[in-house]
Enzyme design. Structure first.
Site, PDB file in Angstrom:
ATOM      1  N   SER A 152       0.840  -1.196   0.000  1.00 17.86           N
ATOM      2  CA  SER A 152       0.000   0.000   0.000  1.00 17.86           C
ATOM      3  C   SER A 152       0.884   1.258   0.000  1.00 17.86           C
ATOM      4  O   SER A 152       1.704   1.421  -0.899  1.00 17.86           O
ATOM      5  CB  SER A 152      -0.970  -0.055   1.185  1.00 17.86           C
ATOM      6  N   ASP A 292      -9.481  -5.686  -4.511  1.00 15.28           N
ATOM      7  CA  ASP A 292      -8.675  -4.651  -3.858  1.00 15.28           C
ATOM      8  C   ASP A 292      -9.155  -3.256  -4.233  1.00 15.28           C
ATOM      9  O   ASP A 292      -9.706  -3.027  -5.320  1.00 15.28           O
ATOM     10  CB  ASP A 292      -7.216  -4.836  -4.298  1.00 15.28           C
ATOM     11  N   HIS A 319      -7.499  -5.762  -0.339  1.00 17.71           N
ATOM     12  CA  HIS A 319      -6.286  -4.991  -0.079  1.00 17.71           C
ATOM     13  C   HIS A 319      -5.334  -5.737   0.846  1.00 17.71           C
ATOM     14  O   HIS A 319      -4.111  -5.619   0.708  1.00 17.71           O
ATOM     15  CB  HIS A 319      -6.659  -3.638   0.537  1.00 17.71           C
TER      16      HIS A 319
END
Length: 340
Positions: A152, A292, A319
Site C-alpha cells: 500500500s 482490492d 487490499h
C-alpha cells in the site's frame, strides 16, 4: 545531567560491567539468530537477547525507529507497512511463512508509527523525508543486496526507493499499490458505486461533498459497507489487522492522504510515477487482488512497464490479500523470494 543522557550513560556502564560475565556464545556471532546477543550502540544494549529487536536512529539521530528481525537466511527482506501512519502489526501474517522458508525478514515501524518514536511535528510527514528514513534504516540494519517489500503506502515508498537507491536492491515487491494517485481515485470511485446501494451511495457522496468525515453514519458506511469488501473480506478481521487500525496515527494519515479514503487532499495528492517505471531495472514482483481498492489491472500494468518484473493477482483477495487470500498470496511471494 538530563534524563536521556543519564539513561544512555547507565546503559553503557551496565553493558561494560556485564560483558565479562556473559557466556561465550552470547558474546560472539551476534547475527547467528534473531534472538542472539547483539553488539551495543547508543540505542541498543550489548550482550542482551532482545528477540531480534533493534532501535535504529533516523533524522540525523534525533529520533529512533523500531525494527525486528525474524528468521535467518541468505535472502533478507525489509517490510514497509502501509498507511501512511499505520504500523507493522497487520503484516504479522508474514512470520507464519517467511522464516519457515529460510527467509530473513525485518519488521519496521516508520517514524510516528507503532513502537517507534512519535514526535508531534507535521514537517516530518512527507514522502521525501520518509524516503530518506528508509535508507537510514537500511544502513542502520546493515542490509545490502536485500529485497524491499512495500504494501500500500509502503509500495509508494518502495517505488521511490528503487528509483533513488537501486544499488543495494536484490529484489523489489510492490504489493497492493498502483503507480499514481489518479489511478487510485478512479478505482475507489468505481468501487463505491459498485458496492453501495443507490440510496446509501447518494447519502455517502453528500457527506463527502460536505467534508462530514467525522459523522458516525459516514464512518459506519466506510467500515461496515466498504472496508469489509475491499480492505479485508474476512469476518471477523484477524486480530493483527484490528490492532493495526487501533494504533494508527491519524495525524500522519490526514496530512499525507487526507481524511477520506476516497479523496486524496494531503501532500501525496500529486504523486504519479507511471512515466518512470521503466527506470526500475531491479527484479520485481507486483501483487494485486481482484477485490482490492487498487485496480488489479494496474498491478499488471506496473509489471509490464518495468523491464524485470512479473505480476500475480489473488482472485479471492482484497487490499489485505495476505490474510483473505493467504494461500495464493504466499505461494507467489515465496516463489519470488526463493528465485530472486
Amino acid at each position: 545531567m538530563n534524563r536521556r543522557h543519564f539513561l544512555s550513560s547507565s546503559a553503557a556502564l551496565a553493558a561494560a560491567a556485564c560483558s565479562s560475565s556473559l557466556p561465550l556464545a552470547a558474546q560472539t556471532n551476534p547475527a547467528a539468530s534473531p534472538d542472539s546477543a547483539q553488539t551495543p550502540d547508543a540505542l541498543n544494549p550489548g550482550g542482551i537477547r532482545v528477540a531480534g529487536i533493534r532501535m535504529v536512529p533516523v533524522f540525523g539521530g534525533k529520533y529512533k525507529v523500531w525494527t525486528k528481525r525474524m528468521g535467518a537466511g541468505p535472502v533478507k527482506v525489509l517490510l514497509l507497512h502501509g498507511g501512511p501512519g499505520f504500523s507493522h502489526d497487520y503484516l504479522e501474517a508474514m512470520e507464519s511463512f517467511l522464516p519457515q522458508a529460510g527467509i530473513e525478514m525485518y519488521y519496521y515501524d516508520q517514524l510516528g508509527c507503532g513502537n517507534s518514536d512519535r514526535p508531534d511535528d507535521p514537517t516530518l510527514w512527507t514522502l521525501p523525508r520518509y524516503l530518506a528514513e528508509v535508507e537510514e534504516v537500511r544502513r542502520g540494519l546493515g542490509l545490502d543486496h536485500f529485497v524491499l517489500y512495500g504494501h500500500s503506502w509502503g509500495g509508494i515508498l518502495a517505488i521511490e526507493y528503487a528509483l533513488n537507491f537501486p544499488q543495494p536492491l536484490r529484489g523489489l515487491v510492490i504489493s497492493n499499490m498502483t503507480a499514481g494517485i489518479q489511478s487510485y481515485l478512479k478505482r475507489t470511485a468505481a468501487l463505491k458505486t459498485q458496492l453501495l446501494p443507490p440510496a446509501t451511495l447518494t447519502r455517502f457522496n453528500a457527506m463527502e461533498a460536505a467534508k462530514d468525515y467525522d459523522n458516525p453514519e459516514y464512518q459506519r458506511i466506510v467500515m461496515d459497507d466498504l472496508y469489509t469488501k475491499m480492505i479485508c473480506r474476512l469476518q471477523p478481521w484477524p486480530e493483527p489487522v484490528t490492532r493495526a487500525f487501533g494504533r494508527a496515527n491519524d495525524k500522519i494519515y490526514n496530512q499525507m492522504q487526507g481524511k477520506s479514503e476516497f479523496e486524496v487532499t494531503g501532500n501525496l495528492r500529486d504523486w504519479e510515477r507511471w512515466d518512470r517505471l521503466h527506470e526500475i531495472k531491479t527484479k520485481a514482483l507486483t501483487l494485486g487482488a481482484a477485490h482490492d481498492e487498487m485496480d488489479p489491472a494496474d498491478m499488471q500494468k506496473i509489471a509490464s512497464l518495468m523491464p524485470n518484473a512479473t505480476s500475480a493477482i489473488c482472485p479471492n483477495g482484497s487490499h489485505l490479500a495476505m490474510w483473505d487470500d493467504q494461500a495464493t498470496y504466499f505461494h507467489h511471494l515465496l516463489a519470488f523470494l526463493k528465485a530472486v
